[in-house]
Design a protein around this motif. Sequence first.
Motif: not given
Length: 144
Positions: A76-88
Amino acid sequence: HTRASALDGLNGDLNQSAGGKDIFLCLSRNGLYGAPITGIKIQQSSSCGYGWARVGQASTLNGDLNEGAGGKDIFLCFSRDETYGNPVTDIQIRTWKPGTDFMVKTLDGLNGDLNQSAGGKDIYLRLSRTSLNDIETNTISTQV
């Protein structure tokens, strides 16, 4: 950290009925971790790639969500890049595959089932997102 909500009769163990180590997904919403998480993906490689980080795990785990259960290696990986959409803002553990807007990104031929090829219950992650006007920073990890 608190455990992710497990619904549909699940107990929260990502290896439920598949054997292997008991692995639970934990969430934190305390705002201490910087920018909010915007992207979440599962993949067979333990190396997440540029702009992504692997979800932390307890020292007794190796990061594979199927550890000890056989089946596909799933990280499981995560990103904080805004291009991936609104915050989870929340992650639920469900027995059914959510619609595209609520599903984690899948790579390497994975179908979204965290027990893929390991037997056991079908286990999927369902994401909830917020508008940019209501940002809450968060982090996720796996624990025994």
